[in-house]
Design an enzyme around this catalytic site. Structure first.
Site, mmCIF file in Angstrom:
data_model
loop_
_atom_site.group_PDB
_atom_site.id
_atom_site.type_symbol
_atom_site.label_atom_id
_atom_site.label_comp_id
_atom_site.label_asym_id
_atom_site.label_seq_id
_atom_site.Cartn_x
_atom_site.Cartn_y
_atom_site.Cartn_z
ATOM 1 N N TYR A 65 3.774 -8.521 -1.006
ATOM 2 C CA TYR A 65 2.959 -9.214 -2.134
ATOM 3 C C TYR A 65 3.976 -10.623 -2.568
ATOM 4 C CZ TYR A 65 -1.287 -6.328 -2.711
ATOM 5 O OH TYR A 65 -2.148 -5.381 -2.711
ATOM 6 N N GLU A 102 -11.027 1.550 -7.855
ATOM 7 C CA GLU A 102 -10.008 1.863 -6.644
ATOM 8 C C GLU A 102 -10.509 3.322 -5.846
ATOM 9 O OE1 GLU A 102 -5.730 0.895 -7.686
ATOM 10 O OE2 GLU A 102 -5.306 3.029 -7.192
ATOM 11 N N TYR A 159 2.033 -2.888 -15.602
ATOM 12 C CA TYR A 159 2.038 -2.310 -14.494
ATOM 13 C C TYR A 159 3.119 -3.161 -13.686
ATOM 14 C CZ TYR A 159 0.988 -2.176 -9.389
ATOM 15 O OH TYR A 159 1.012 -2.016 -8.310
ATOM 16 N N ARG A 208 -0.038 1.584 2.798
ATOM 17 C CA ARG A 208 -1.439 1.502 2.662
ATOM 18 C C ARG A 208 -2.038 3.057 2.949
ATOM 19 N NH1 ARG A 208 -2.931 -2.410 -0.714
ATOM 20 N NH2 ARG A 208 -1.900 -4.403 0.282
ATOM 21 N N ARG A 214 10.026 1.318 -10.576
ATOM 22 C CA ARG A 214 10.040 1.964 -9.372
ATOM 23 C C ARG A 214 10.726 1.417 -8.111
ATOM 24 N NH1 ARG A 214 3.848 2.566 -6.892
ATOM 25 N NH2 ARG A 214 4.115 0.560 -6.900
#
Ligand code: 3EB
Length: 336
Positions: A211, A321, A152, A224, A159
């Site tokens: 983060y 999730e 991830y 979000r 990305r």
């Protein structure tokens, strides 16, 4: 002068306050695609049963074993097209694209993610529907590898490179989940629009793209939620994270409740007052699913029956999730 009841919007245009986008969920058997289909994501069936134009197979199982098809509808006919490896369907206001890349051809997950997002950006440059609103990322073995080599985190690095130059305030809402059944592919699909969306952040969580370093060398590139000009609110995959920290490790019920609290906060921040029109719940394998449907519907009053999907979540301690879509009707006209 035409009487008001005879005024029709131009084909492809959006009447003010109209519900521009629609999403439907087909379970069990899939019908022929209506001509307003922008794209569809298939869950829980072998490729033979779901193969078709304009369908991306997520490669994930549903918890009830029945195949399901999430179909995105434009407010009018959408024309299918292809450019290189990208399959898409376009309407004047919206475009839905899909891309499947073999990791082997891109030196692994980071290279595949970089190539995917660079191609997506190049594809949209010069198109009317140039604003990325929402992306879904389906990858193999999302938690494999340790520390900064976890797949991830490598995906996030790639990305971020592929999206380099895109200002943080333009990042799409997103979902990134993992599959156990390897495909060797990164599969991405996305929604773009002619009109820019407005990113919405959750006051209970820090921005994902800020983060701290401990979650990996590149923070995840997503908002979000995204408010569309036409009024919809598209939530990103939302989990049991407060601030930036995972809470209730190993406790599905508590994670569910925290996630639902996050979703209510997100709805409020995005100006959605009504119930979500679509709810998808990703559950980590082995986390169980008893009582999840009821708990989700109790936590999101008026929500339809959620679709439960088996998928791994991007942090190992996370068991669930949830993503929600609120249609324009759930948003007071004053905010449209
Ligand atoms: C989180 O809040 C949970 O990397 O695109 C949720 C939605 C998550 C999208 C992504 C990750 C992504 O950080 C994980």
């Amino acid at each position: 002068m035409a009487r008001p009841d005879r005024i029709r919007p131009e084909p492809g245009s959006v009447a003010p306050g109209a519900c521009a986008l629609r999403v439907t969920l087909e379970r069990g058997a899939f019908g022929a695609p209506p001509d307003d289909t922008l794209g569809a994501i298939a869950y829980g069936a072998g490729p033979a049963r779901i193969a078709g134009e304009g369908i991306l197979d997520a490669g994930l199982a549903t918890m009830d074993g029945e195949p399901a098809l999430e179909r995105w509808h434009a407010p009018g006919p959408a024309a299918p097209g292809r450019e290189g490896a990208i399959r898409f369907a376009a309407h004047a206001d919206f475009l839905f694209g899909m891309l499947e890349l073999d990791e082997r051809e891109h030196d692994g997950i980071a290279g595949a993610a970089e190539a995917a997002y660079r191609r997506i950006r190049d594809f949209h440059a010069g198109r009317a529907q140039c604003h990325l609103l929402r992306a879904w990322n389906f990858l193999d073995a999302i938690n494999e590898g340790d520390g900064d080599f976890e797949r991830y985190r490598r995906f996030c690095e790639g990305r971020a490179r592929g999206l380099a130059g895109l200002p943080a305030g333009r990042l799409p809402a997103a979902t990134a989940v993992g599959r156990r059944q390897p495909t060797g592919q990164l599969r991405v699909c996305w929604l773009a629009a002619r009109e820019a969306g407005a990113p919405v952040e959750n006051p209970r969580q820090i921005r994902a793209y800020r983060y701290p370093r401990r979650y990996g060398p590149s923070p995840p590139s997503f908002a979000r939620a995204m408010r569309l000009g036409s009024g919809e609110l598209m939530g990103s995959g939302t989990s049991s994270i407060v601030g930036h920290e995972t809470v209730h490790a190993g406790d599905l019920r508590a994670q569910l409740d925290e996630t639902l609290a996050n979703l209510r906060a997100l709805a409020q921040a995005g100006g959605a007052t009504g119930a979500p029109a679509g709810v998808k719940v990703y559950l980590r394998r082995g986390a169980g699913s008893r009582g999840v449907e009821k708990r989700v519907q109790a936590g999101l009053p008026g929500a339809p029956r959620p679709l439960l999907i088996e998928a791994d979540i991007c942090r190992r301690e996370l068991l669930v999730e949830i993503e929600c879509l609120w249609l324009a009707a759930a948003i007071p006209p004053a905010l449209c």
